[in-house]
Structures are given as C-alpha cells and as structure tokens.
Design a protein around this motif. Structure first.
Motif, PDB file in Angstrom:
ATOM      1  N   ASN A 153       0.862  -1.163   0.000  1.00 26.37           N
ATOM      2  CA  ASN A 153       0.000   0.000   0.000  1.00 26.37           C
ATOM      3  C   ASN A 153       0.910   1.226   0.000  1.00 26.37           C
ATOM      4  O   ASN A 153       1.482   1.589   1.024  1.00 26.37           O
ATOM      5  CB  ASN A 153      -0.898  -0.023   1.241  1.00 26.37           C
ATOM      6  CG  ASN A 153      -1.925   1.085   1.224  1.00 26.37           C
ATOM      7  OD1 ASN A 153      -1.710   2.138   0.606  1.00 26.37           O
ATOM      8  ND2 ASN A 153      -3.031   0.863   1.907  1.00 26.37           N
ATOM      9  N   ARG A 154       1.068   1.853  -1.132  1.00 22.89           N
ATOM     10  CA  ARG A 154       2.004   2.979  -1.246  1.00 22.89           C
ATOM     11  C   ARG A 154       1.469   4.256  -0.609  1.00 22.89           C
ATOM     12  O   ARG A 154       2.236   5.146  -0.291  1.00 22.89           O
ATOM     13  CB  ARG A 154       2.349   3.202  -2.701  1.00 22.89           C
ATOM     14  CG  ARG A 154       3.100   2.002  -3.240  1.00 22.89           C
ATOM     15  CD  ARG A 154       3.627   2.194  -4.595  1.00 22.89           C
ATOM     16  NE  ARG A 154       4.300   0.952  -4.976  1.00 22.89           N
ATOM     17  CZ  ARG A 154       4.854   0.746  -6.121  1.00 22.89           C
ATOM     18  NH1 ARG A 154       4.845   1.686  -7.029  1.00 22.89           N
ATOM     19  NH2 ARG A 154       5.426  -0.402  -6.388  1.00 22.89           N
ATOM     20  N   LEU A 155       0.146   4.322  -0.419  1.00 20.83           N
ATOM     21  CA  LEU A 155      -0.417   5.490   0.243  1.00 20.83           C
ATOM     22  C   LEU A 155      -0.289   5.379   1.758  1.00 20.83           C
ATOM     23  O   LEU A 155      -0.154   6.384   2.449  1.00 20.83           O
ATOM     24  CB  LEU A 155      -1.892   5.663  -0.152  1.00 20.83           C
ATOM     25  CG  LEU A 155      -2.140   5.936  -1.641  1.00 20.83           C
ATOM     26  CD1 LEU A 155      -3.633   5.989  -1.922  1.00 20.83           C
ATOM     27  CD2 LEU A 155      -1.464   7.228  -2.065  1.00 20.83           C
ATOM     28  N   GLN A 156      -0.371   4.152   2.267  1.00 21.48           N
ATOM     29  CA  GLN A 156      -0.216   3.908   3.705  1.00 21.48           C
ATOM     30  C   GLN A 156       0.724   2.718   3.883  1.00 21.48           C
ATOM     31  O   GLN A 156       0.287   1.584   4.059  1.00 21.48           O
ATOM     32  CB  GLN A 156      -1.564   3.584   4.350  1.00 21.48           C
ATOM     33  CG  GLN A 156      -2.544   4.728   4.306  1.00 21.48           C
ATOM     34  CD  GLN A 156      -3.878   4.288   4.894  1.00 21.48           C
ATOM     35  OE1 GLN A 156      -4.455   3.288   4.495  1.00 21.48           O
ATOM     36  NE2 GLN A 156      -4.341   5.060   5.873  1.00 21.48           N
ATOM     37  N   PRO A 157       2.047   2.928   3.834  1.00 21.52           N
ATOM     38  CA  PRO A 157       2.999   1.815   3.916  1.00 21.52           C
ATOM     39  C   PRO A 157       2.815   0.949   5.161  1.00 21.52           C
ATOM     40  O   PRO A 157       3.045  -0.263   5.114  1.00 21.52           O
ATOM     41  CB  PRO A 157       4.357   2.501   3.927  1.00 21.52           C
ATOM     42  CG  PRO A 157       4.129   3.818   3.278  1.00 21.52           C
ATOM     43  CD  PRO A 157       2.731   4.212   3.632  1.00 21.52           C
ATOM     44  N   GLU A 158       2.372   1.524   6.273  1.00 24.23           N
ATOM     45  CA  GLU A 158       2.157   0.729   7.492  1.00 24.23           C
ATOM     46  C   GLU A 158       0.991  -0.238   7.342  1.00 24.23           C
ATOM     47  O   GLU A 158       0.865  -1.199   8.097  1.00 24.23           O
ATOM     48  CB  GLU A 158       1.941   1.633   8.719  1.00 24.23           C
ATOM     49  CG  GLU A 158       0.654   2.448   8.704  1.00 24.23           C
ATOM     50  CD  GLU A 158       0.702   3.716   7.844  1.00 24.23           C
ATOM     51  OE1 GLU A 158      -0.346   4.368   7.719  1.00 24.23           O
ATOM     52  OE2 GLU A 158       1.769   4.043   7.286  1.00 24.23           O
ATOM     53  N   ALA A 159       0.127  -0.029   6.335  1.00 20.91           N
ATOM     54  CA  ALA A 159      -1.026  -0.905   6.103  1.00 20.91           C
ATOM     55  C   ALA A 159      -0.720  -1.986   5.071  1.00 20.91           C
ATOM     56  O   ALA A 159      -1.606  -2.744   4.703  1.00 20.91           O
ATOM     57  CB  ALA A 159      -2.224  -0.074   5.654  1.00 20.91           C
ATOM     58  N   SER A 160       0.540  -2.052   4.597  1.00 18.32           N
ATOM     59  CA  SER A 160       0.897  -3.077   3.620  1.00 18.32           C
ATOM     60  C   SER A 160       0.661  -4.468   4.208  1.00 18.32           C
ATOM     61  O   SER A 160       0.871  -4.701   5.397  1.00 18.32           O
ATOM     62  CB  SER A 160       2.353  -2.935   3.192  1.00 18.32           C
ATOM     63  OG  SER A 160       2.520  -1.754   2.437  1.00 18.32           O
ATOM     64  N   GLU A 161       0.249  -5.376   3.359  1.00 15.96           N
ATOM     65  CA  GLU A 161      -0.098  -6.722   3.794  1.00 15.96           C
ATOM     66  C   GLU A 161       1.120  -7.640   3.762  1.00 15.96           C
ATOM     67  O   GLU A 161       2.120  -7.335   3.128  1.00 15.96           O
ATOM     68  CB  GLU A 161      -1.207  -7.261   2.893  1.00 15.96           C
ATOM     69  CG  GLU A 161      -2.458  -6.401   2.926  1.00 15.96           C
ATOM     70  CD  GLU A 161      -3.406  -6.710   1.775  1.00 15.96           C
ATOM     71  OE1 GLU A 161      -3.281  -7.759   1.147  1.00 15.96           O
ATOM     72  OE2 GLU A 161      -4.277  -5.862   1.522  1.00 15.96           O
TER      73      GLU A 161
END
Length: 182
Positions: free
Chosen positions: A28-36
C-alpha cells in the motif's frame, strides 16, 4: 520442467516433473504501514504415463498417473478490497489425478474415443487474494476435485473429392465437481 519419453515394444512411456513457485507481495504505497504480508506457494507436479497399442494399434489404451503437492505459506488474514477478510486455513494439498483413455479404430478412419479421470485444480493466486478493484479473493478456497468423462466419435478421410483431408468429430462431456471455484 523436465519431460522424458521412451518407446519400449508396445509401450509409449512418459514422465514429467514440474517445480514452480509463486509470490504475492501486496504493498500500500499510500499507507505503507497498512501493507499486507507476503504470501507464497510451492508447487510440485509428478506425472507418469503409458500408451499401449493392441491389434496393430487399432486399440490404444492411455494410462496417466499424476500427483500434485502444493504447499502454501500464507500469513493468516488477507485484508482486501470489499467486505471479505478471513484467515486462511488452506496450507497443504495433495492431489492424485489418475486418468484412463481409450481409442478404438472401428473402421479405417472411424474411431471411438473415451476418457475418464479424477480431476483436481488448486485455486489461483487471483482467486485466493483477488485483484484490487475487480475481484475479491477468498483465501479459504479449497481445490476443485471430481470426476470427468467424455465419449466421442471421429471420422476422417484423405480421399474425399478435392480436399486433402476432411474430418468430423462429435463428443459428449460429463463432469461432477466438488468445491467448484466460481
């Protein structure tokens, strides 16, 4: 991939080995902390077969044995687009898919054909994890398995008017599949 064939007397022997791997690394490039978490798969396919010819090859019997081993390394829950989010419980699959085929030459150019076999197919990564914006995945999908059969007739002639070859085939198919992936 490795494939080998050998003709020994009335036998056409074949063997195959396939090894493959897949990886799904969503970011998730908009929210890197939300990457799976990364998901991956190891796939081994072993197959062996024999085609036997009888009565000067007027009767052919084809026997195929196939074994697939699939090991998934899934991180647990797979959040995705839409309401679906559930942990994966699909880790290891062992699929045995034997098949038998027959071809009988009734008359020169006229064949009866039939096949029966156990069918199996593991879900693809898109079916498991979706494709952002168009497909919602389901990481708990199980492999499709079932029985597939067909019966047909085929006629061909190389001595037909001005044509080099003319051929006509007709077949009926029947499948009884469990855990169908839609």
């Amino acid at each position: 991939q490795f494939f080998a064939t050998r003709r020994i007397a009335a036998h056409d022997l074949g063997a195959r080995l396939d090894l493959s791997g897949e990886t799904f690394s969503p970011a998730n490039r908009l929210q890197p902390e939300a990457s799976e978490d990364r998901q991956s798969r190891f796939h081994l396919n072993l197959a062996a077969g024999d085609t036997l010819g009888f009565f000067s090859d007027r009767l052919l019997i084809d026997v195929q044995l196939r074994y697939e081993f699939i090991r998934n390394f899934f991180a647990g829950s797979v959040p995705g687009f839409g309401p679906f989010s559930q942990p994966s419980d699909a880790n290891t699959f062992n699929l045995f898919t034997p098949q038998l085929g027959l071809v009988l030459e009734v008359l020169p150019g006229l064949d009866l054909r039939g096949n029966v076999g156990h069918y199996g197919r593991v879900p693809s990564f898109i079916e498991l994890f979706g494709q952002r914006g168009s497909i919602t995945g389901n990481p708990s999908l199980r492999p499709e398995e079932g029985l597939q059969t067909d019966l047909g007739i085929a006629w061909s002639s190389s001595e037909f008017a001005v044509f080099d070859l003319i051929a006509v085939e007709a077949a009926v198919f029947y499948s009884d599949i469990d855990d169908l992936i839609v």
